[in-house]
Scaffold this motif. Structure first.
Motif, mmCIF file in Angstrom:
data_model
loop_
_atom_site.group_PDB
_atom_site.id
_atom_site.type_symbol
_atom_site.label_atom_id
_atom_site.label_comp_id
_atom_site.label_asym_id
_atom_site.label_seq_id
_atom_site.Cartn_x
_atom_site.Cartn_y
_atom_site.Cartn_z
ATOM 1 N N GLN A 84 -42.734 -47.107 48.169
ATOM 2 C CA GLN A 84 -41.512 -47.799 48.537
ATOM 3 C C GLN A 84 -40.758 -46.893 49.501
ATOM 4 O OE1 GLN A 84 -40.603 -50.807 47.927
ATOM 5 N NE2 GLN A 84 -42.282 -51.281 46.550
ATOM 6 N N PRO A 85 -40.779 -47.214 50.792
ATOM 7 C CA PRO A 85 -40.135 -46.334 51.759
ATOM 8 C C PRO A 85 -38.617 -46.303 51.571
ATOM 9 C CG PRO A 85 -40.879 -48.349 52.836
ATOM 10 C CD PRO A 85 -41.362 -48.394 51.410
ATOM 11 N N VAL A 86 -38.073 -45.119 51.760
ATOM 12 C CA VAL A 86 -36.623 -44.937 51.702
ATOM 13 C C VAL A 86 -36.212 -44.058 52.876
ATOM 14 C CG1 VAL A 86 -36.394 -45.197 49.197
ATOM 15 C CG2 VAL A 86 -36.833 -42.955 50.149
ATOM 16 N N GLY A 87 -34.980 -44.227 53.304
ATOM 17 C CA GLY A 87 -34.406 -43.367 54.335
ATOM 18 C C GLY A 87 -35.246 -43.257 55.598
ATOM 19 N N THR A 88 -35.608 -42.044 55.938
ATOM 20 C CA THR A 88 -36.355 -41.763 57.158
ATOM 21 C C THR A 88 -37.717 -42.440 57.162
ATOM 22 O OG1 THR A 88 -35.239 -39.616 57.249
ATOM 23 C CG2 THR A 88 -37.144 -39.895 58.662
ATOM 24 N N ALA A 89 -38.323 -42.639 55.992
ATOM 25 C CA ALA A 89 -39.634 -43.282 55.915
ATOM 26 C C ALA A 89 -39.584 -44.704 56.460
ATOM 27 C CB ALA A 89 -40.141 -43.285 54.474
ATOM 28 N N ILE A 90 -38.498 -45.418 56.228
ATOM 29 C CA ILE A 90 -38.345 -46.783 56.750
ATOM 30 C C ILE A 90 -38.341 -46.741 58.275
ATOM 31 C CG2 ILE A 90 -36.782 -48.769 56.912
ATOM 32 C CD1 ILE A 90 -35.860 -48.045 54.031
ATOM 33 N N GLU A 91 -37.575 -45.832 58.812
ATOM 34 C CA GLU A 91 -37.488 -45.680 60.270
ATOM 35 C C GLU A 91 -38.851 -45.316 60.870
ATOM 36 O OE1 GLU A 91 -34.562 -43.234 63.249
ATOM 37 O OE2 GLU A 91 -34.075 -43.214 61.112
ATOM 38 N N LEU A 92 -39.570 -44.391 60.214
ATOM 39 C CA LEU A 92 -40.893 -43.990 60.690
ATOM 40 C C LEU A 92 -41.870 -45.170 60.650
ATOM 41 C CD1 LEU A 92 -41.165 -40.498 58.982
ATOM 42 C CD2 LEU A 92 -41.118 -40.908 61.451
ATOM 43 N N GLN A 93 -41.871 -45.923 59.561
ATOM 44 C CA GLN A 93 -42.764 -47.085 59.448
ATOM 45 C C GLN A 93 -42.448 -48.127 60.514
ATOM 46 O OE1 GLN A 93 -42.716 -48.520 55.380
ATOM 47 N NE2 GLN A 93 -44.600 -47.383 54.944
ATOM 48 N N CYS A 103 -41.100 -39.435 51.824
ATOM 49 C CA CYS A 103 -39.921 -38.798 52.418
ATOM 50 C C CYS A 103 -38.878 -38.722 51.316
ATOM 51 C CB CYS A 103 -39.363 -39.601 53.587
ATOM 52 S SG CYS A 103 -40.350 -39.537 55.094
ATOM 53 N N SER A 104 -38.175 -37.634 51.265
ATOM 54 C CA SER A 104 -37.157 -37.460 50.223
ATOM 55 C C SER A 104 -35.800 -37.903 50.741
ATOM 56 C CB SER A 104 -37.100 -35.992 49.787
ATOM 57 O OG SER A 104 -36.613 -35.204 50.855
ATOM 58 N N GLN A 105 -34.881 -38.063 49.814
ATOM 59 C CA GLN A 105 -33.494 -38.322 50.178
ATOM 60 C C GLN A 105 -32.706 -37.069 49.823
ATOM 61 O OE1 GLN A 105 -32.880 -42.060 47.997
ATOM 62 N NE2 GLN A 105 -32.528 -42.980 50.005
ATOM 63 N N GLY A 106 -31.528 -36.938 50.367
ATOM 64 C CA GLY A 106 -30.757 -35.719 50.148
ATOM 65 C C GLY A 106 -31.205 -34.683 51.170
ATOM 66 N N VAL A 107 -31.813 -33.608 50.700
ATOM 67 C CA VAL A 107 -32.401 -32.638 51.623
ATOM 68 C C VAL A 107 -33.647 -33.312 52.167
ATOM 69 C CG1 VAL A 107 -33.458 -30.373 51.863
ATOM 70 C CG2 VAL A 107 -31.524 -30.685 50.307
ATOM 71 N N GLN A 108 -33.611 -33.719 53.419
ATOM 72 C CA GLN A 108 -34.663 -34.546 54.000
ATOM 73 C C GLN A 108 -35.926 -33.760 54.326
ATOM 74 O OE1 GLN A 108 -35.124 -37.857 54.906
ATOM 75 N NE2 GLN A 108 -33.349 -38.356 53.665
ATOM 76 N N TYR A 109 -37.012 -34.200 53.768
ATOM 77 C CA TYR A 109 -38.320 -33.723 54.201
ATOM 78 C C TYR A 109 -39.277 -34.889 54.064
ATOM 79 C CZ TYR A 109 -40.690 -33.486 49.684
ATOM 80 O OH TYR A 109 -41.292 -33.823 48.514
ATOM 81 N N THR A 124 -45.686 -31.183 56.670
ATOM 82 C CA THR A 124 -44.367 -31.363 56.077
ATOM 83 C C THR A 124 -43.315 -31.164 57.171
ATOM 84 O OG1 THR A 124 -45.179 -30.449 54.000
ATOM 85 C CG2 THR A 124 -42.809 -30.582 54.251
ATOM 86 N N THR A 125 -42.358 -32.084 57.206
ATOM 87 C CA THR A 125 -41.275 -31.994 58.185
ATOM 88 C C THR A 125 -39.935 -31.890 57.462
ATOM 89 O OG1 THR A 125 -40.940 -34.385 58.283
ATOM 90 C CG2 THR A 125 -42.550 -33.450 59.822
ATOM 91 N N THR A 126 -38.939 -31.418 58.184
ATOM 92 C CA THR A 126 -37.566 -31.434 57.686
ATOM 93 C C THR A 126 -36.689 -32.046 58.775
ATOM 94 O OG1 THR A 126 -37.163 -29.177 58.493
ATOM 95 C CG2 THR A 126 -37.820 -29.408 56.199
ATOM 96 N N GLY A 127 -35.573 -32.617 58.374
ATOM 97 C CA GLY A 127 -34.633 -33.202 59.327
ATOM 98 C C GLY A 127 -34.067 -34.501 58.802
ATOM 99 N N ASP A 132 -34.794 -35.826 64.912
ATOM 100 C CA ASP A 132 -34.489 -34.446 64.511
ATOM 101 C C ASP A 132 -35.575 -33.819 63.643
ATOM 102 O OD1 ASP A 132 -32.028 -34.723 65.785
ATOM 103 O OD2 ASP A 132 -31.056 -35.453 63.957
ATOM 104 N N LEU A 133 -36.608 -34.575 63.265
ATOM 105 C CA LEU A 133 -37.658 -34.034 62.392
ATOM 106 C C LEU A 133 -38.399 -32.908 63.100
ATOM 107 C CD1 LEU A 133 -39.275 -37.241 60.850
ATOM 108 C CD2 LEU A 133 -37.650 -35.676 59.775
ATOM 109 N N ILE A 134 -38.572 -31.797 62.374
ATOM 110 C CA ILE A 134 -39.343 -30.671 62.904
ATOM 111 C C ILE A 134 -40.433 -30.290 61.904
ATOM 112 C CG2 ILE A 134 -37.462 -29.745 64.347
ATOM 113 C CD1 ILE A 134 -37.064 -27.608 62.137
ATOM 114 N N ILE A 135 -41.482 -29.680 62.416
ATOM 115 C CA ILE A 135 -42.588 -29.243 61.566
ATOM 116 C C ILE A 135 -42.120 -28.058 60.734
ATOM 117 C CG2 ILE A 135 -44.930 -28.293 61.531
ATOM 118 C CD1 ILE A 135 -44.760 -31.217 62.516
ATOM 119 N N ASP A 136 -42.288 -28.172 59.434
ATOM 120 C CA ASP A 136 -41.915 -27.103 58.517
ATOM 121 C C ASP A 136 -43.147 -26.327 58.055
ATOM 122 O OD1 ASP A 136 -39.990 -25.727 56.750
ATOM 123 O OD2 ASP A 136 -41.131 -26.712 55.157
#
Length: 143
Positions: A84-93, A103-109, A124-127, A132-136
């Motif tokens: 179930q996509p949330v947050g940034t995952a929805i945008e990526l899809q 993708c997590s919520q709160g501290v985004q990765y 793994t990305t953060t942002g 703004d996502l960058i490779i972590d």
């Protein structure tokens, strides 16, 4: 190394071969198998290094640039299990990025997966936003 003298095995200094007929099987293994063992170790190390050098991404690199480089180098998105996509995952899809594991919520990765031949690559990305996502980090474990 050892050689037989007066019914006892005695140590020889390193690099000395026992007299003809006085060697044991372990010594033969040492001289005959050492090059094979070294070759196997080098091949294992070389394949790991080759895998690592085949990854055209760097820590801190923008995700969209890294993804483009991965695709160019033959890495294919690995479609993950249903989530179930949330947050940034929805945008990526919505952008057609299908390799999202989560993708997590709160501290985004976000965690994304790729495959090339039989190799797996987890990224793994953060942002906060897609732009703004960058490779972590990344690894070679399959999900």
């Amino acid at each position: 190394m050892e050689h037989k003298a007066s019914g006892q095995w005695e140590a020889l200094p390193m690099g000395h071969r026992p007299p003809h007929g006085g060697h044991r099987q372990e010594i033969c293994w040492d001289y005959q198998m050492r090059p094979h063992l070294i070759a196997c170790i080098l091949l294992c190390c070389a394949s790991t290094i080759a895998s690592a050098t085949d990854i055209p991404i760097k820590e801190g690199m923008p995700f969209l640039s890294a993804r483009k480089a991965l695709l160019k180098h033959g890495w294919k998105p690995s479609v993950s299990k249903e989530m179930q996509p949330v947050g940034t995952a929805i945008e990526l899809q919505n952008m057609g990025i299908i390799e999202i594991e989560r993708c997590s919520q709160g501290v985004q990765y976000c965690e994304l997966h790729y495959k090339k031949n039989k190799q797996c690559l987890g990224v793994t990305t953060t942002g906060e936003e897609v732009a703004d996502l960058i490779i972590d980090a990344w690894d070679f474990r399959c999900p």
